[in-house]
Design a protein around this motif. Structure first.
Motif, PDB file in Angstrom:
ATOM      1  N   ALA A 210       0.851  -1.190   0.000  1.00 38.88           N
ATOM      2  CA  ALA A 210       0.000   0.000   0.000  1.00 38.88           C
ATOM      3  C   ALA A 210       0.886   1.240   0.000  1.00 38.88           C
ATOM      4  N   LEU A 211       0.788   2.064  -1.042  1.00 41.89           N
ATOM      5  CA  LEU A 211       1.671   3.214  -1.186  1.00 41.89           C
ATOM      6  C   LEU A 211       1.556   4.181  -0.024  1.00 41.89           C
ATOM      7  N   ALA A 227      -3.390  14.522   3.809  1.00 43.66           N
ATOM      8  CA  ALA A 227      -4.192  14.823   2.617  1.00 43.66           C
ATOM      9  C   ALA A 227      -3.640  14.085   1.408  1.00 43.66           C
ATOM     10  N   LEU A 228      -2.315  14.053   1.279  1.00 41.14           N
ATOM     11  CA  LEU A 228      -1.679  13.343   0.170  1.00 41.14           C
ATOM     12  C   LEU A 228      -2.002  11.848   0.242  1.00 41.14           C
ATOM     13  N   LYS A 229      -1.897  11.276   1.433  1.00 43.69           N
ATOM     14  CA  LYS A 229      -2.174   9.856   1.594  1.00 43.69           C
ATOM     15  C   LYS A 229      -3.633   9.538   1.295  1.00 43.69           C
ATOM     16  N   ALA A 230      -4.532  10.427   1.686  1.00 43.03           N
ATOM     17  CA  ALA A 230      -5.952  10.201   1.396  1.00 43.03           C
ATOM     18  C   ALA A 230      -6.219  10.221  -0.099  1.00 43.03           C
ATOM     19  N   LEU A 231      -5.553  11.120  -0.829  1.00 41.09           N
ATOM     20  CA  LEU A 231      -5.695  11.158  -2.274  1.00 41.09           C
ATOM     21  C   LEU A 231      -5.242   9.835  -2.898  1.00 41.09           C
ATOM     22  N   ILE A 232      -4.134   9.311  -2.417  1.00 33.73           N
ATOM     23  CA  ILE A 232      -3.609   8.067  -2.953  1.00 33.73           C
ATOM     24  C   ILE A 232      -4.545   6.917  -2.675  1.00 33.73           C
TER      25      ILE A 232
END
Length: 235
Positions: A210-211, A227-232
């Motif tokens: 999981a990235l 926020a970046l992780k949620a986008l991914i």
């Protein structure tokens, strides 16, 4: 909401999508090679793409050995068989049957084999980018491999990287000088299909990580970038 800036030389949407398509549909090909030859103009384009890879200090440490002879391919295949017999002894007992069932090379089936090497003497006297990290010539050569791999996918060709090889035995067979290191032995050719997922994933050898769990902020294991992780995760 963040906006995406426009910079000089931007690709249009179709060109950008094509780059990502090549990345996401690239596969390590082993068993799907077709017997039809790779035309020299196509191979020339692929090697030109590889030669335009980034290299630290612009050292361009790579060379490309093109192998088409069936006898030479069989010799390389025999080296792989020897290496597999050694490697399997280090595989966990409960995974040995799976390991033995995997096809891990397409050396004799692929119309073209390529050995991409790194000349470790090429940047002697030029420490730019290598004084503290002398292995950057090897990393630069890997960039050439990736360029060639993605260009091959865009041309509709499959490529497989054969890593189960004794490096010294390969050097001797290909008559490489002492200062030249084989970095990648590749099988290249047109294929019957490109699988939806990497073969080792579909066969159950490993799962894709999981990235979002591989990203940290500011330091190792640093929290943040939610926020970046949620986008991914939502992609």
């Amino acid at each position: 909401m963040q906006t995406e800036p426009v910079s000089a030389g931007d690709f249009d949407a179709a060109a950008r999508d094509a780059v990502y398509r090549a990345i996401f549909t690239r596969r390590d090909i082993r068993g799907q090679f077709l017997p039809c030859p790779v035309p020299d103009p196509v191979l020339a384009r692929l090697l030109t793409a590889a030669h335009h890879a980034p290299s630290v200090g612009f050292m361009q440490p790579w060379n490309f050995i093109v192998i088409r002879d069936a006898g030479r391919k069989a010799q390389i295949r025999d080296l792989v068989r020897q290496a597999r017999a050694e490697e399997v002894r280090h595989v966990a007992d409960d995974r040995q049957a799976l390991y033995r069932s995997l096809k891990l090379d397409g050396i004799v089936e692929a119309p073209v084999n390529l050995c991409i090497t790194c000349d470790r003497s090429r940047a002697e006297g030029s420490p730019l980018g290598r004084w503290h990290n002398p292995e950057m010539d090897l990393y630069s050569t890997v960039c050439a491999v990736q360029n060639l791999w993605l260009a091959a996918r865009a041309e509709g060709l499959g490529l497989g990287w054969v890593s189960i090889l004794d490096k010294d035995a390969l050097k001797a067979l290909l008559a490489l000088p002492a200062h030249v290191t084989p970095v990648a032995y590749l099988c290249l050719g047109y294929v019957s299909d490109f699988a939806d997922r990497p073969e080792l994933e579909s066969k159950g050898w490993r799962k894709r990580l999981a990235l979002d769990e591989l990203i940290s902020a500011e330091s190792w294991a640093g929290g943040g970038e939610d926020a970046l992780k949620a986008l991914i995760r939502s992609a």
